[in-house]
Design a protein around this motif. Sequence first.
Motif, PDB file in Angstrom:
ATOM      1  N   ASP A 111      26.857  23.653  -6.440  1.00 39.35           N
ATOM      2  CA  ASP A 111      27.066  24.199  -5.102  1.00 39.35           C
ATOM      3  C   ASP A 111      28.308  23.537  -4.504  1.00 39.35           C
ATOM      4  OD1 ASP A 111      27.062  24.932  -2.422  1.00 39.35           O
ATOM      5  OD2 ASP A 111      24.881  24.849  -2.245  1.00 39.35           O
ATOM      6  N   PRO A 112      29.440  24.232  -4.459  1.00 40.03           N
ATOM      7  CA  PRO A 112      30.678  23.639  -3.947  1.00 40.03           C
ATOM      8  C   PRO A 112      30.549  23.074  -2.534  1.00 40.03           C
ATOM      9  CG  PRO A 112      31.135  25.714  -5.041  1.00 40.03           C
ATOM     10  CD  PRO A 112      29.637  25.615  -4.922  1.00 40.03           C
ATOM     11  N   ARG A 113      29.686  23.656  -1.727  1.00 40.51           N
ATOM     12  CA  ARG A 113      29.530  23.179  -0.350  1.00 40.51           C
ATOM     13  C   ARG A 113      28.963  21.777  -0.313  1.00 40.51           C
ATOM     14  NH1 ARG A 113      25.864  28.092   1.510  1.00 40.51           N
ATOM     15  NH2 ARG A 113      25.020  27.450  -0.524  1.00 40.51           N
ATOM     16  N   LYS A 116      31.775  19.357  -1.363  1.00 41.98           N
ATOM     17  CA  LYS A 116      32.790  19.192  -0.317  1.00 41.98           C
ATOM     18  C   LYS A 116      32.284  18.328   0.839  1.00 41.98           C
ATOM     19  CE  LYS A 116      35.807  21.809   2.788  1.00 41.98           C
ATOM     20  NZ  LYS A 116      37.007  21.014   2.453  1.00 41.98           N
ATOM     21  N   ASN A 117      31.012  18.456   1.141  1.00 44.74           N
ATOM     22  CA  ASN A 117      30.456  17.756   2.300  1.00 44.74           C
ATOM     23  C   ASN A 117      29.555  16.579   1.923  1.00 44.74           C
ATOM     24  OD1 ASN A 117      31.535  19.684   4.297  1.00 44.74           O
ATOM     25  ND2 ASN A 117      30.118  21.125   3.339  1.00 44.74           N
ATOM     26  N   ARG A 172      36.574  16.716  -1.796  1.00 44.24           N
ATOM     27  CA  ARG A 172      36.163  16.822  -0.388  1.00 44.24           C
ATOM     28  C   ARG A 172      37.286  17.351   0.504  1.00 44.24           C
ATOM     29  NH1 ARG A 172      32.359  12.072   1.740  1.00 44.24           N
ATOM     30  NH2 ARG A 172      34.176  10.726   1.427  1.00 44.24           N
ATOM     31  N   GLN A 174      39.328  19.902  -0.613  1.00 45.81           N
ATOM     32  CA  GLN A 174      39.692  21.220  -1.124  1.00 45.81           C
ATOM     33  C   GLN A 174      38.989  22.338  -0.359  1.00 45.81           C
ATOM     34  OE1 GLN A 174      42.121  21.271  -3.422  1.00 45.81           O
ATOM     35  NE2 GLN A 174      42.022  19.032  -3.268  1.00 45.81           N
ATOM     36  N   LYS A 175      39.567  23.512  -0.422  1.00 46.92           N
ATOM     37  CA  LYS A 175      38.893  24.691   0.109  1.00 46.92           C
ATOM     38  C   LYS A 175      37.673  24.970  -0.765  1.00 46.92           C
ATOM     39  CE  LYS A 175      43.352  26.608   1.507  1.00 46.92           C
ATOM     40  NZ  LYS A 175      44.395  27.638   1.211  1.00 46.92           N
ATOM     41  N   THR A 176      36.564  25.283  -0.138  1.00 46.51           N
ATOM     42  CA  THR A 176      35.322  25.499  -0.880  1.00 46.51           C
ATOM     43  C   THR A 176      35.492  26.544  -1.971  1.00 46.51           C
ATOM     44  OG1 THR A 176      34.060  24.935   1.114  1.00 46.51           O
ATOM     45  CG2 THR A 176      32.873  26.046  -0.657  1.00 46.51           C
ATOM     46  N   ARG A 177      36.218  27.607  -1.690  1.00 48.10           N
ATOM     47  CA  ARG A 177      36.370  28.712  -2.644  1.00 48.10           C
ATOM     48  C   ARG A 177      37.150  28.301  -3.894  1.00 48.10           C
ATOM     49  NH1 ARG A 177      41.494  30.702  -2.301  1.00 48.10           N
ATOM     50  NH2 ARG A 177      42.688  30.228  -0.398  1.00 48.10           N
ATOM     51  N   ILE A 179      36.815  25.245  -5.500  1.00 54.23           N
ATOM     52  CA  ILE A 179      36.181  24.159  -6.246  1.00 54.23           C
ATOM     53  C   ILE A 179      35.718  24.591  -7.634  1.00 54.23           C
ATOM     54  CG2 ILE A 179      34.193  22.595  -6.266  1.00 54.23           C
ATOM     55  CD1 ILE A 179      34.594  22.269  -3.231  1.00 54.23           C
ATOM     56  N   THR A 180      35.140  25.781  -7.752  1.00 57.44           N
ATOM     57  CA  THR A 180      34.716  26.259  -9.071  1.00 57.44           C
ATOM     58  C   THR A 180      35.910  26.386 -10.009  1.00 57.44           C
ATOM     59  OG1 THR A 180      32.787  27.446  -8.226  1.00 57.44           O
ATOM     60  CG2 THR A 180      33.675  28.174 -10.342  1.00 57.44           C
TER      61      THR A 180
END
Length: 294
Positions: A111-113, A116-117, A172, A174-177, A179-180
């Motif tokens: 889960d990229p979110r 990131k967080n 952390r 990066q743009k969430t979109r 990360i994959t």
Amino acid sequence: MNEKIGLVLGGGGGKGAYQVGVWRALRDAGFDTKISAVAGTSIGALNGALFCMGNLKRAEKIWSSISPAQVLTRQDIHACCQSLLHYEEGTCAEGWFSNSGLKELIHSAVDPRILKNGAQDFFVTASKLKKRSYFYNYVKTHSQENILTRAASLLAIKLFKYQTTPVYFDIRKQKTRLITDILLASSAIPLIFPDITIEGEVYIDGGIEDNVPIGPLYQNGIRKLIVVTMEERDKTCTQCFSDAQVVHINLAESALQNFTGTLDFNAENAKKRMEQGYLDGKAHIGSMEKLFRL
């Protein structure tokens, strides 16, 4: 310098199950929650993503049921050859295998979110291709012609680093979109998997430049490190990071196993490597206790 503990996960393809076994040993000792930052390359980046999510059971399940077809998704070789024959720079990024299986695995497990967080810093290594990477493009163009050019192409992979520069993505930031794609880029073994384009730049496997990414943690002031690799002991641990305290845990396999294991995504072998990682991790508990000052 700070007192934070960092975890470094090296690349190694199918041998990466070993790192999950070490993780189990860290969990049993209560050390995993004390790690503040993670850096990974290739399969180490994927394992690092799962580590940062705290999902050990998920990681164990993935590796216990892994199969070659799940990761090495064969694509239409005829179409691939045709595209290579008509290759123009920037228009074809095919590998011998599709990355669709790997992409699906990442989508289902990461889960990229959360990354990131999350509470932990997480750095992913990739190798950025130079704008005019003629040698890489030539090898890729001819890699499908016959068995001899394939063999020569595989030997040439080590030379690709002269066409690349290392990039350490601070997840952390990066743009969430993205990360994959960053995780896919870190694992994009040249010729085996397609290149990955991220915001106009082309990337291949991070292991070409830095298979044991101590650097990003060291540059952030971390001097206490647990380094888990699946290759010969990395000399940079002592040469380039002389003031760091390093506990190095390494998968000891024969030279042949080390070579073939990269593309060994067999569930039974993965289970054996997880067990070996667990045993090796437990054997280093004393050294890690000193690192954590327990």
